[in-house]
Design an enzyme around this catalytic site. Sequence first.
Site, PDB file in Angstrom:
ATOM      1  CG  HIS A  51      -2.160  -0.686   0.902  1.00 34.40           C
ATOM      2  ND1 HIS A  51      -2.424  -2.037   0.795  1.00 34.40           N
ATOM      3  CD2 HIS A  51      -3.390  -0.008   0.534  1.00 34.40           C
ATOM      4  CE1 HIS A  51      -3.712  -2.313   0.669  1.00 34.40           C
ATOM      5  NE2 HIS A  51      -4.304  -1.142   0.506  1.00 34.40           N
ATOM      6  CE  LYS A  87      -6.675 -10.431  11.683  1.00 37.80           C
ATOM      7  NZ  LYS A  87      -5.955  -9.672  12.896  1.00 37.80           N
TER       8      LYS A  87
END
Lengths: 280, 183
Positions: free
Chosen positions: B38, B103
């Site tokens: 990222h 999550k």
Amino acid sequence: MRVVNWEDIVIAIEKMCIKANCQLDDKLLLKIKEMRGNEESPIGQDILDKIIENSKIAYENTMPLCQDTGMAVFFVEMGQEVFIKGGTIKDAINEGVRRGYKSGYLRKSVVKDPIIRDNTKDNTPAIIHYDITGGDKLKIDFAPKGFGSENMGRLSMLKPSDGIEGIKNFVVETVEKAGPNPCPPLIVGVGIGGTMEKACILAKKSLFREVGKYNTKPHIKELEVDLLSKINSLGIGPQGLGGRTTALAVNIETYPTHIAGLPIAVNLNCHVSRHESIEI
Amino acid sequence: MKEIHINTPLKKEIVKKLVAGDRVYITGEIYTARDAAHKRMIEGMKNGQELPFDIENAIIYYVGPCPPKPGQIIGSAGPTTSYRMDDYTVPLLKLGLSGMIGKGERSPIVKEGMKAYNAVYFTAIGGAGALISSTIKSSKVIAYEDLQSEAIRKLYVENFPAIVTIDCKGRNLYEVEREKYRI
């Protein structure tokens, strides 16, 4: 003096790395199944079923239960009458980790420098805590520590007057703040006493305890039972999606401390609470 | 729980129909990216570089899998905690990212971005890496190979199990369900 071969330690560590990562221990699996029976949330039930299925697939295929095969943490108890022939205990452990993470196809998650962040590519160095004991035994406990749960740990230097209520509030607040991030249901490791670093090491060490076993001191056992009940009343549930099963156990270890202090550390483990122990 | 089978690319009209609490099974191509990938994607964008895959209607899976054994497609491959990607997410949503799988909770900024650009957040079961791995039918590193487990992979998945946790209207399963079971 008992002589232990360096290479024998390396081989034992290699095996431990693979077994701990691919095989959930029986007691923990039983506990998860027991909690599944009591879970009220349909989403929670479904998640616990999938967690049980995951342990089966991992076991049958010798595949890591979780992709985060962790940073390798060791507690070593070494008798002062043990002599290791061929190298140091530290090098043997690191070589075992190097081999185990390679031959077991485990993920290498360690970076050389916390700022530059280039991967060491062999999951070393391990974190090793030593204890020199009497006798000629060498005991090595290992836990691969995933950082989804590790990142949610906290330390607080409470005042003696904060007492048992302060302890309870800090533990419950830590689990509540962590919410879904550490992959509940959890094993909650708590270290109370000592100094700031000692409390953290105690919290980590408590995670190595077999699930279902309590502290041998009655007042600490009582605290473990009470905290487990409080944590399971939070509603967080499996994966934080609601339910009764937020923690499988609360394990507390204590140590004498200073008149002016009450250090407390909480170290969380996810439901894949891995640990292995050997005696050489 | 409503069960829905969805395919990728994940079109925005499908995103709009998904509701927090739906159980989904995803089939098609999805892309892996976690912390270091990222960071590199966003820095690359600032320097005018193109992203390594077509982000429009794509799903990103936050995962750093274990290496495959010989003959295996991929090793254990469960989700990693999503909040670490929060600082990088909104620019990707702006470019058309439809879904994320991870999550744990998301930041308020990401949640606002999801509403503004119609995106959905799925959670998969943390720790269930072996189970999830069995739904991955192909895996190919397409960028940042030097990042190893953090490299960007194109995965083909069949019936990948996940739960709609935050939908594009901002409904959040973490908040709703937790309150039901609090004593």
